[in-house]
Every structure is written in structure tokens, then in C-alpha cells.
Design an enzyme around this catalytic site. Structure first.
Site, PDB file in Angstrom:
ATOM      1  N   LYS A 101      31.401  47.295 -15.668  1.00  0.00           N
ATOM      2  CA  LYS A 101      32.261  47.913 -16.433  1.00  0.00           C
ATOM      3  C   LYS A 101      32.011  47.574 -18.116  1.00  0.00           C
ATOM      4  O   LYS A 101      32.425  48.498 -18.830  1.00  0.00           O
ATOM      5  CB  LYS A 101      33.608  46.979 -16.162  1.00  0.00           C
ATOM      6  CG  LYS A 101      34.337  47.316 -15.027  1.00  0.00           C
ATOM      7  CD  LYS A 101      35.404  46.580 -14.511  1.00  0.00           C
ATOM      8  CE  LYS A 101      36.026  46.969 -13.030  1.00  0.00           C
ATOM      9  NZ  LYS A 101      37.135  46.098 -12.576  1.00  0.00           N
ATOM     10  N   LYS A 113      28.516  53.795  -4.737  1.00  0.00           N
ATOM     11  CA  LYS A 113      29.938  53.402  -3.670  1.00  0.00           C
ATOM     12  C   LYS A 113      30.902  54.657  -4.241  1.00  0.00           C
ATOM     13  O   LYS A 113      31.031  55.080  -5.648  1.00  0.00           O
ATOM     14  CB  LYS A 113      30.465  52.031  -3.801  1.00  0.00           C
ATOM     15  CG  LYS A 113      31.401  51.867  -5.102  1.00  0.00           C
ATOM     16  CD  LYS A 113      32.050  50.475  -5.087  1.00  0.00           C
ATOM     17  CE  LYS A 113      33.032  50.158  -6.159  1.00  0.00           C
ATOM     18  NZ  LYS A 113      33.673  49.357  -6.262  1.00  0.00           N
ATOM     19  N   LYS A 154      37.245  55.414  -7.358  1.00  0.00           N
ATOM     20  CA  LYS A 154      38.471  56.384  -8.131  1.00  0.00           C
ATOM     21  C   LYS A 154      38.007  56.960  -9.489  1.00  0.00           C
ATOM     22  O   LYS A 154      38.502  57.967  -9.743  1.00  0.00           O
ATOM     23  CB  LYS A 154      39.614  55.231  -8.223  1.00  0.00           C
ATOM     24  CG  LYS A 154      40.577  55.170  -7.170  1.00  0.00           C
ATOM     25  CD  LYS A 154      41.589  53.992  -7.526  1.00  0.00           C
ATOM     26  CE  LYS A 154      42.114  53.334  -6.507  1.00  0.00           C
ATOM     27  NZ  LYS A 154      42.919  52.163  -6.784  1.00  0.00           N
TER      28      LYS A 154
HETATM   29  P1  TYM Z   1      40.088  47.715  -5.653  1.00  0.00           P
HETATM   30  O1  TYM Z   1      41.306  48.020  -6.203  1.00  0.00           O
HETATM   31  O2  TYM Z   1      38.692  48.230  -6.428  1.00  0.00           O
HETATM   32  O3  TYM Z   1      39.691  48.115  -4.162  1.00  0.00           O
HETATM   33  C1  TYM Z   1      40.701  47.636  -3.184  1.00  0.00           C
HETATM   34  C2  TYM Z   1      39.617  47.311  -1.890  1.00  0.00           C
HETATM   35  O4  TYM Z   1      39.229  48.553  -1.308  1.00  0.00           O
HETATM   36  C3  TYM Z   1      37.611  48.353  -1.342  1.00  0.00           C
HETATM   37  N1  TYM Z   1      36.863  49.268  -1.532  1.00  0.00           N
HETATM   38  C4  TYM Z   1      36.001  49.913  -0.962  1.00  0.00           C
HETATM   39  N2  TYM Z   1      35.446  49.650   0.512  1.00  0.00           N
HETATM   40  C5  TYM Z   1      34.511  50.399   0.944  1.00  0.00           C
HETATM   41  N3  TYM Z   1      33.830  51.198   0.105  1.00  0.00           N
HETATM   42  C6  TYM Z   1      34.086  51.791  -0.979  1.00  0.00           C
HETATM   43  N4  TYM Z   1      33.543  52.662  -1.730  1.00  0.00           N
HETATM   44  C7  TYM Z   1      35.310  50.878  -1.673  1.00  0.00           C
HETATM   45  N5  TYM Z   1      35.720  51.179  -2.927  1.00  0.00           N
HETATM   46  C8  TYM Z   1      36.765  49.885  -2.831  1.00  0.00           C
HETATM   47  C9  TYM Z   1      37.554  46.983  -2.219  1.00  0.00           C
HETATM   48  O5  TYM Z   1      36.460  46.087  -1.693  1.00  0.00           O
HETATM   49  C10 TYM Z   1      38.754  46.313  -2.061  1.00  0.00           C
HETATM   50  O6  TYM Z   1      38.670  45.543  -0.907  1.00  0.00           O
HETATM   51  N6  TYM Z   1      39.196  42.928  -7.312  1.00  0.00           N
HETATM   52  C11 TYM Z   1      39.960  43.805  -6.381  1.00  0.00           C
HETATM   53  C12 TYM Z   1      41.353  43.795  -6.276  1.00  0.00           C
HETATM   54  C13 TYM Z   1      41.783  42.366  -5.997  1.00  0.00           C
HETATM   55  C14 TYM Z   1      41.766  41.356  -5.073  1.00  0.00           C
HETATM   56  C15 TYM Z   1      42.260  40.302  -5.298  1.00  0.00           C
HETATM   57  C16 TYM Z   1      41.199  41.616  -3.614  1.00  0.00           C
HETATM   58  C17 TYM Z   1      42.411  41.342  -7.061  1.00  0.00           C
HETATM   59  N7  TYM Z   1      42.587  40.431  -6.516  1.00  0.00           N
HETATM   60  C18 TYM Z   1      42.526  39.224  -4.230  1.00  0.00           C
HETATM   61  C19 TYM Z   1      41.363  40.774  -2.724  1.00  0.00           C
HETATM   62  C20 TYM Z   1      41.946  39.657  -3.018  1.00  0.00           C
HETATM   63  C21 TYM Z   1      39.664  45.128  -6.638  1.00  0.00           C
HETATM   64  O7  TYM Z   1      39.310  45.807  -7.783  1.00  0.00           O
HETATM   65  O8  TYM Z   1      39.944  46.013  -5.699  1.00  0.00           O
END
Ligand code: TYM
Length: 356
Positions: free
Chosen positions: A115, A219, A222
Site C-alpha cells: 500500500k 491476486k 477490488k
Molecule cells: P479484505 O476486506 O481485503 O478481504 C476480506 C476477506 O477476503 C479475503 N480475500 C481473498 N481470498 C482469496 N482470494 C482473493 N483474491 C482474496 N481477496 C480477499 C481476505 O483474505 C479476507 O479474508 N485485513 C482484512 C480485514 C480485517 C480482518 C480483521 C480479517 C480486519 N480485521 C480481523 C479477519 C479478522 C482485509 O483487508 O480483508
């Protein structure tokens, strides 16, 4: 919800429509865990402000994310669905944990580096001296990486530890953040006595890493500039078909999930995670067929899986009163658990209890 059940906590950022990566790597699996675990599903709006954002969009996306969660099968009767900023404790615990986290550990986080790189910063490995250099160069360039972006994984650790979660179902990209969370739990336990459960990552084998349709070495995300690269769960059938039919494939013509065929492997993985057929079975099924056949079938599987999600979403997003009642109940359930944990942590850390 029974006390004997193990607890899972997981979250997604309300930054728009969930992608096929979010769906297969995360939300679809969460829905299947609701009978076996006591579940807390958060929408992390406080994480979403670590990068440039618009308040109006954030407001809209937060409610939309809740409706998307429910459309994907999260059930507020069985699980707590809540918004992070509705529960006091997340940022409080993050502060405490930040006082136990060396800055260098945060600067080494892959997602932070990615980032920061997007903002034009290049952070060399490790040393504190580099940190100073990086801050100084940033100041000179008139740009900056905010402290919240660096603190992001600490807030995430707080999200998890505040519920004393046993397991955290996430996609593969969150593995390093989970590792930091485990380290912080252990560090706190060693310093102040046994307090936190050290949470286990739960990474489902199918769908853990869904790749971009246009560059299958990256990967699916969004924020990809090339919108053809990303399948969104609310895309129309036409949009889905168009993106899948123009997905980048690999040289050769055999349909195999091998390392030299990242595009084909990704399509097989998406098919497998949605249809439940193993990748080996799919390879056998497509023997003698071409990439066009693979894409056509993947498009049909994706459309069939997402059509009901989109229909449910349309109904949910139109019923604001229902969404608000889900969030009220979710926040109450989450706050109850969070408050207990925070009070315990504050006592151990030496904060005097507020006289009643
Ligand atoms: P975020 O919002 O980027 O994504 C949400 C979930 O989707 C999964 N994910 C993917 N899995 C497989 N292939 C992909 N291309 C892909 N893109 C996203 C992510 O692994 C995630 O499980 N930091 C976290 C949010 C968060 C969080 C937490 C997660 C904040 N606090 C506590 C678990 C526990 C995030 O940005 O997810």
C-alpha cells in the site's frame, strides 16, 4: 449460541462490492461455519479509513457490505453481524497492543509495503534507519503514509483478540497479519499472564487465493485498475460472462492446473470452489476440450452461483429498517463479549477500574 462452541471472528473492509476472491476465500466459507461455531462477523469501517476515502461512500458501502454478507448466507439469527465502529473496544485494545509492537515489525508487513508503494514509497527491508529515510523522503515529496496504515495490523489483531477468537477464517493474503496477531497474543500472555487464546488461522484449501483474470500472477482485488480483472459478486450475468470469456489464459491448449498455467489454474480453482468438483476431476472432464469450453463452463457455474446472491441483495438493500435491526443486535452481542475482554485486559495492564 452455546458457550461450549468455539468462537470465530472475521471481517472484511467496506470498500465496495465484494469480489469473487472475497467470496470464495472468505464469506462463502464463513456461511458454512455458523452451526459449528459462535460467530462474529465484522464490517471494519475503521480499517477502511487508513487510505484515501470519501465519507459518503464509506457510509453507503458499510450498509451495502452488511447486505452483501447476508445475501451470501450469513445469518443474523445464528451469528453477530456488526460494524467495527459500533463496538467500543477495538481501537482501545489496538492502542494497548500498539505499545507492545515494535515499529519495525509493522514496516515489514507485506500489505503495508504494497500500500505504501502505491503511494510512491519504497521501504527497504528491516532496519530502523530505513524508516527514517522513508519518512524523510515522503516529507520531501509532499506525500505521506499515515500512521493508521502502519497500525492497520495492530487494529486487526485487536479485532480478533477482543473476542478471544479461537479461529479466524481468512484468505491466504491475511496470513502474515494473523501471524502478528498470534505473536501479540503470546507477548501479552507472557508479559501479563495468560489472557488471550492464541487464534488459529483457518484457510480453506479451495478458493484461498483467487487471482486476477487479466494477470493471474496477482491476486484478484477490488482496487484493480483493470475492472475486467475482477469478478464482483453483484455483477450481472452479462458482465460476468464478458469478463470470464476475456480472461487471460496460457500458452498450449491442455486444461491442467500446473504452475506454468496460472490462468487456467485460476479458472479451474474458481470452478472447483463453486461446483464442489475436485480440480483433478475437472481436468479429466476437460480432456480434449479447449480453453473456450473451459471459459464457457466457468461462466455458467459462476452465473448460477451468483444470481441468487444478487437477487437476495436487491431485496436486502431496499430494507434499511431490517439492516439496522441486524446491526443493532449484532453490536449488542459483540459489545457484550468485547466489554468483558477489555475489562480483563485493562485490569491486567494496570489501569485502575473506574469507581462506580
Ligand atoms: P479484505 O476486506 O481485503 O478481504 C476480506 C476477506 O477476503 C479475503 N480475500 C481473498 N481470498 C482469496 N482470494 C482473493 N483474491 C482474496 N481477496 C480477499 C481476505 O483474505 C479476507 O479474508 N485485513 C482484512 C480485514 C480485517 C480482518 C480483521 C480479517 C480486519 N480485521 C480481523 C479477519 C479478522 C482485509 O483487508 O480483508
Amino acid at each position: 449460541m452455546s458457550d461450549a462452541k468455539k468462537v470465530i471472528l472475521t471481517c472484511a473492509q467496506p470498500t465496495g462490492v465484494l469480489t469473487m476472491g472475497n467470496y470464495l476465500g472468505a464469506v462463502k466459507n464463513w456461511a458454512t461455519m455458523q452451526d459449528d461455531y459462535e460467530c462474529f462477523f465484522g464490517v471494519v469501517d475503521q480499517h477502511a479509513i487508513t487510505v484515501k476515502y470519501s465519507p459518503a461512500e464509506l457510509r453507503k458501502n458499510t450498509l451495502s457490505c452488511v447486505a452483501q454478507y447476508l445475501a451470501c448466507g450469513l445469518d443474523p439469527e445464528r451469528s453477530a453481524v456488526f460494524v467495527q465502529s459500533h463496538v467500543t473496544g477495538h481501537t482501545e485494545l489496538a492502542w494497548l497492543l500498539s505499545c507492545m509492537t515494535p515499529i519495525g515489525e509493522l514496516q515489514r508487513m507485506t500489505q503495508f509495503k504494497e500500500k505504501a508503494a502505491k503511494l510512491g514509497f519504497n521501504i527497504a527491508e528491516g532496519e530502523d534507519a530505513n524508516a527514517l529515510k522513508f519518512a524523510h523522503e515522503g516529507a520531501r515529496a509532499g506525500a505521506s503514509v499515515n500512521a493508521g496504515l502502519l497500525m492497520y495490523p495492530v487494529l486487526m489483531a485487536a479485532d480478533i483478540l477482543l473476542y478471544n477468537a479461537d479461529a479466524v477464517p481468512v484468505g491466504n493474503d491475511q496470513r502474515q497479519h494473523l501471524e502478528l496477531c498470534r505473536d501479540l497474543a503470546q507477548r501479552f500472555n507472557n508479559q501479563y499472564s495468560e489472557t488471550f487464546t492464541v487464534p488459529e488461522p483457518y484457510i480453506a484449501p479451495a478458493g484461498a487465493r483467487i487471482m486476477s483474470l487479466q494477470d493471474p500472477t496477482r491476486k484478484m482485488s477490488k482496487s484493480d485498475d483493470n475492472q475486467g480483472a475482477t469478478l464482483f459478486i453483484l455483477d450481472t450475468p452479462d458482465q460476468l460472462r464478458k469478463k470470464i470469456m476475456s480472461a487471460v489464459t496460457d500458452s498450449g491448449s491442455e486444461i491442467r492446473a500446473t504452475e506454468d498455467k496460472p490462468g487456467v489454474s485460476n479458472l479451474l480453482q474458481i470452478h472447483s470452489a463453486l461446483s464442489g468438483d475436485s480440480v483433478a476431476d475437472l481436468e479429466a472432464h476437460f480432456t480434449g476440450k479447449g480453453y473456450g469450453d473451459l471459459k464457457k463452463e466457468v461462466a455458467e457455474v459462476v452465473i448460477a452461483a451468483l444470481e441468487p446472491v444478487r437477487t437476495r441483495y436487491e431485496a436486502l438493500i431496499a430494507d434499511k429498517a431490517h439492516l439496522e435491526s441486524v446491526l443493532r443486535d449484532g453490536a449488542d452481542a459483540a459489545q457484550k463479549r468485547a466489554y468483558k475482554m477489555l475489562a480483563k485486559v485493562y485490569r491486567k495492564a494496570g489501569f485502575v477500574e473506574r469507581p462506580r
